[in-house]
Design an enzyme around this catalytic site. Sequence first.
Site, short mmCIF file in Angstrom:
data_model
loop_
_atom_site.label_atom_id
_atom_site.label_comp_id
_atom_site.label_asym_id
_atom_site.label_seq_id
_atom_site.Cartn_x
_atom_site.Cartn_y
_atom_site.Cartn_z
N ASP A 34 0.75 -1.21 0.05
CA ASP A 34 -0.06 -0.01 0.00
C ASP A 34 1.04 1.48 -0.03
O ASP A 34 0.39 2.26 -0.01
CB ASP A 34 -0.94 -0.07 1.19
N CYS A 35 2.22 1.26 -0.12
CA CYS A 35 3.00 2.31 -0.04
C CYS A 35 4.36 2.20 -0.79
O CYS A 35 4.50 1.04 -1.18
CB CYS A 35 3.30 2.88 1.45
N CYS A 386 8.01 7.11 4.91
CA CYS A 386 6.87 6.61 3.97
C CYS A 386 5.90 7.59 3.59
O CYS A 386 5.56 7.47 2.29
CB CYS A 386 5.84 5.93 4.96
N ASP A 428 -3.27 19.16 -35.99
CA ASP A 428 -3.43 18.58 -37.23
C ASP A 428 -5.10 19.26 -37.58
O ASP A 428 -5.65 19.94 -36.49
CB ASP A 428 -4.04 17.06 -37.39
N THR A 430 -7.95 18.12 -40.09
CA THR A 430 -8.92 17.42 -40.46
C THR A 430 -9.12 16.13 -39.37
O THR A 430 -8.29 15.50 -39.26
CB THR A 430 -8.94 16.62 -41.98
N ASP A 625 -4.93 12.71 -35.30
CA ASP A 625 -5.62 11.48 -35.60
C ASP A 625 -5.48 10.70 -36.71
O ASP A 625 -5.92 9.61 -36.53
CB ASP A 625 -7.25 11.82 -35.62
N ASP A 711 4.39 10.54 11.67
CA ASP A 711 4.65 9.75 10.33
C ASP A 711 3.38 9.11 9.97
O ASP A 711 3.06 9.40 8.81
CB ASP A 711 5.41 8.43 10.82
#
Length: 730
Positions: A34-35, A386, A428, A430, A625, A711
């Site tokens: 988790d960390c 942490c 761009d 078109t 695109d 902490d």
Amino acid sequence: MSEAGVAAGPAPAEPGDPRFASAVRTRFHVAGMDCGSCAAKIDTAVRRIDGVKDVNAAIATSTLTVEHSATLPLTLIERQVKALGYGIQRDDVTAGEDGRAPDRDDARASSSWWRAPKVLLAASCAAALAVAYVVAEAAPGVGQWVMIPALAVGLVPIARRAVAAALAGSPFTIETLMSIAALGAVAIGATSEAATVVLLFLVGELLEGVAAGRARASIRDLARLVPRTALEEQSGGGTKEVAADVLRVGSTILVRPGDRIPADGDVLSGEGGVDEAPVTGESTPKTKVPGDAVFAGTVNLDGALRVKVTAAAEDNTIARVVRLVEEAQEAKAPTERVIERFARFYTPAVMIVALLVAVVPPLVFSASWSEWVYKGLATLLIGCPCALVISTPAAVAAGLSAGARRGLLLKGGAVLEQVGRVTVAAFDKTGTLSVGKPKVTDVLSFGRGERDVLSLSAALEEGSAHPLARAILAKAKETNVPVPPAGKITAVAGKGVTGIVGGVPLFLGSPQAASGRAPLTGEQVQAVETLNAAGASVAVLVAGDKVAGLIAMRDEPRPDAAAGIAALRQMGITSVMLTGDNERAAQAVATTLGIEARAELLPEDKQRVVRELQARGEVVVKVGDGINDAPGLAAADVGIAMGGGTDVALETADAAVLHGRVLDVARMVALSRRVMGNIRENVAIALGLKVVFLFTTLVGVTGLWPAILADTGATVLVTANALRLLSAKV
């Protein structure tokens, strides 16, 4: 391979190393990662296994990806991770009887949260500490001794993890700091404080898990938009309910009113409103008719739709978004890499400082040993990295998820950082600034009504797939103009089309070709030139031997193009159009939008212009695109592909605007700047709290409890601050 092989560490993977000639990649789900420090420990430990080539531990997705030799037993990886105190499961589950792979996240959610190892350990430690306090109150003489078993309940698992991490190559972990601090507190008689600090640490780990889980849930919720089942039409007639992820491309499904659409596809029959807000963020439902595309996860509001599936489950819009976001979250941002390198030196430095705090005053100034050892232990806890390590990945993960839910895909933290620094946006024309499809803008008649001109022209174009023909037919449908039957329709290559309607011979084509059949008057020539100057293509309708009318068509700017350019301008970003279209058409759109245009460019020319801008010191984002945009997208500091673009553009680009809105480019820049601001806030919180509590500890105001709260509190605050990005408007 023996355990000794794991402990000894691998031989360096030299180029051509035969062990990796057939390297494979395996993905695991890791519970409890988790960390940032968790990910670092796992990364270091797994890299030490002989036969491992590369490792990527991703907090945001709770996954571990390992590239290794094909002969490496995967149990070695699992054993190494479990030794550090984490759960691990291979990501290779098989499908069930219904043909659908079980949802790993659903399985996790279904298990009772209170049975999770972290919850059970924290609860056991709290219960033991409560009993110890009761006994200590009843029998003060044994208070010191009853606290030791209570401390051991929480500290032994922590110390075991610290030893495992040290043996696996990570001696400077939070578990190491906690173990030293707790044992030191016992040595100076602060056993009750040590036990309480351990409990607070375990509760802090729980809170970290909850916060990290919220970040992961944001993207899992998106994946769950796709329903599990679909009504598939059978060859013999009728429908059958099947698992949505076994639908094949080409299958036909029935989507009833109120149902979520289970796959990407094209409407075959039926008409109704579809709520695309879950996927595109659009607040207004879109009416879908035969030929229109629909997305998996959207909601059919009214009217049954028959849909032909165009993408398998693993390739539908939602799946692609989830996959790209997960891959992006696994790629570390430059700031994250800098902080991780800093943390590697920071933690040993903290331990040295804590040692100096503990021994220098007593040795040099004859201060109290117990007082300064206590302060040294508190300094040790304050210095835990942490919160600092998690400050960047938490914000980046939340930013990537927030963008994905709004159709803004960024391929990694590096892209997310860089797009906020852009100074020039090169578009761009078109399909990017413009819709990409010509639209009838003017109908001029000479001797006939405008509706007649449009009606006869549509009659000649009925059934044609040419873009200009489609524009004329769309205009006829939009204005409810009847389209009479036409006979003897013949295409004249490069010139136009002929046919007969109601006995009248007709021709529809270019002004040059039309003038060979019926001379244009001065008024008509002037009208053609005026329309051409506005960037329109002109088709001339000749009826018999006379010009009956003119139809002007132009590729119009996207509805939000002007707003998108204006938003970028407000951010200090200059926009420029790079197009292969002719000068006249380019200037017409550029003038409307108020930007510079460079026209008639080949793909290599677009790339050259991008390089020229960069040589001037500009940070360039290229937005396009098409295939011809790929070189420019690759050359730019950031390449953004517009939604609906070619696969080449999407693969080459660093980011994608899925819903084709020019305004989304500005939103992507705003998201980047918001994430970078959040990271700066997080670093300030992480370091600021440490500085404050370090000062108060040294002057004797605070001790061990506030140190661990500093902490844990900083870690939770940093994560909570990052999670604000999930709900922020982009």
